[in-house]
Design a protein around this motif. Structure first.
Motif, mmCIF file in Angstrom:
data_model
loop_
_atom_site.group_PDB
_atom_site.id
_atom_site.type_symbol
_atom_site.label_atom_id
_atom_site.label_comp_id
_atom_site.label_asym_id
_atom_site.label_seq_id
_atom_site.Cartn_x
_atom_site.Cartn_y
_atom_site.Cartn_z
ATOM 1 N N THR A 67 -49.803 23.499 29.224
ATOM 2 C CA THR A 67 -48.913 23.180 28.113
ATOM 3 C C THR A 67 -49.723 22.556 26.997
ATOM 4 O O THR A 67 -50.540 21.668 27.234
ATOM 5 C CB THR A 67 -47.826 22.181 28.553
ATOM 6 N N PHE A 69 -49.487 21.524 22.528
ATOM 7 C CA PHE A 69 -48.672 21.380 21.331
ATOM 8 C C PHE A 69 -49.528 21.739 20.127
ATOM 9 O O PHE A 69 -50.651 21.267 20.000
ATOM 10 C CB PHE A 69 -48.137 19.949 21.209
ATOM 11 N N THR A 70 -48.972 22.564 19.264
ATOM 12 C CA THR A 70 -49.706 22.983 18.073
ATOM 13 C C THR A 70 -49.555 21.931 16.980
ATOM 14 O O THR A 70 -48.707 21.042 17.064
ATOM 15 C CB THR A 70 -49.179 24.342 17.576
ATOM 16 N N GLY A 73 -46.135 21.078 15.602
ATOM 17 C CA GLY A 73 -45.122 20.512 16.488
ATOM 18 C C GLY A 73 -44.495 21.482 17.461
ATOM 19 O O GLY A 73 -43.557 21.127 18.164
ATOM 20 N N ASN A 74 -44.995 22.697 17.556
ATOM 21 C CA ASN A 74 -44.464 23.666 18.510
ATOM 22 C C ASN A 74 -45.102 23.453 19.882
ATOM 23 O O ASN A 74 -46.197 22.900 19.987
ATOM 24 C CB ASN A 74 -44.715 25.090 18.023
ATOM 25 N N MET A 75 -44.409 23.892 20.928
ATOM 26 C CA MET A 75 -44.912 23.752 22.294
ATOM 27 C C MET A 75 -45.129 25.141 22.879
ATOM 28 O O MET A 75 -44.293 26.032 22.715
ATOM 29 C CB MET A 75 -43.908 22.986 23.160
ATOM 30 N N ASN A 77 -46.287 27.064 26.595
ATOM 31 C CA ASN A 77 -46.585 27.005 28.035
ATOM 32 C C ASN A 77 -47.223 28.327 28.419
ATOM 33 O O ASN A 77 -46.705 29.382 28.060
ATOM 34 C CB ASN A 77 -45.332 26.874 28.896
ATOM 35 N N LYS A 86 -42.850 29.950 24.238
ATOM 36 C CA LYS A 86 -43.100 29.305 22.952
ATOM 37 C C LYS A 86 -41.801 28.649 22.498
ATOM 38 O O LYS A 86 -40.748 29.291 22.493
ATOM 39 C CB LYS A 86 -43.554 30.332 21.911
ATOM 40 N N ARG A 89 -40.224 24.041 16.899
ATOM 41 C CA ARG A 89 -39.558 22.816 16.471
ATOM 42 C C ARG A 89 -38.708 23.016 15.216
ATOM 43 O O ARG A 89 -37.640 22.433 15.097
ATOM 44 C CB ARG A 89 -40.629 21.756 16.220
#
Length: 125
Positions: A67, A69-70, A73-75, A77, A86, A89
């Motif tokens: 995992t 985080f870009t 603020g995106n996550m 996995n 994906k 946010r």
């Protein structure tokens, strides 16, 4: 069983033997009692209590997943089976990609939905 996490009580081999003798139960009954995903019966409650009193520990086993985080603020996995999730946010949507193909998109994603999506993605082959 595509569960993301498994909760169980882990005891030593000696304590397993002790608990089987104490409760007069089989290895399968003990195994089911120490698996905290299983519903509680009176017998399972007593076995769990005794196991913890004898030094057993509650352990959580999680599915392997990378995992990160870009910077926006995106996550993301990444799972070993080639699936990528994906979560964005800015508009709260999530996507499941498998081997480069978009398989699912969900809007207004909340925490519970993230776990559900991770479970579905982990089952993809």
């Amino acid at each position: 069983m595509g569960e993301i996490a498994k909760r169980e009580i882990v005891v030593t081999k000696e304590n397993r033997e002790f608990l089987k003798k104490l409760f007069g139960c089989t290895e399968q009954t003990l195994y089911n009692s120490l698996d905290l995903q299983k519903p509680s019966s009176e017998m399972r409650k007593r076995i769990r209590k005794a196991a913890l009193e004898r030094g057993g520990e509650v352990m959580v086993t999680l599915r392997e997943m990378e995992t990160f985080f870009t910077s926006d603020g995106n996550m993301v996995n990444r799972l070993p089976n080639g699936a990528t999730l994906k979560f964005f946010r800015d508009d709260s949507h999530g996507e499941i990609w498998h081997k480069g193909i978009l398989k699912e998109r969900a809007d207004n994603v909340n925490i519970a939905m993230i776990y559900e999506m991770q479970e579905r993605a982990a089952m993809m082959r």
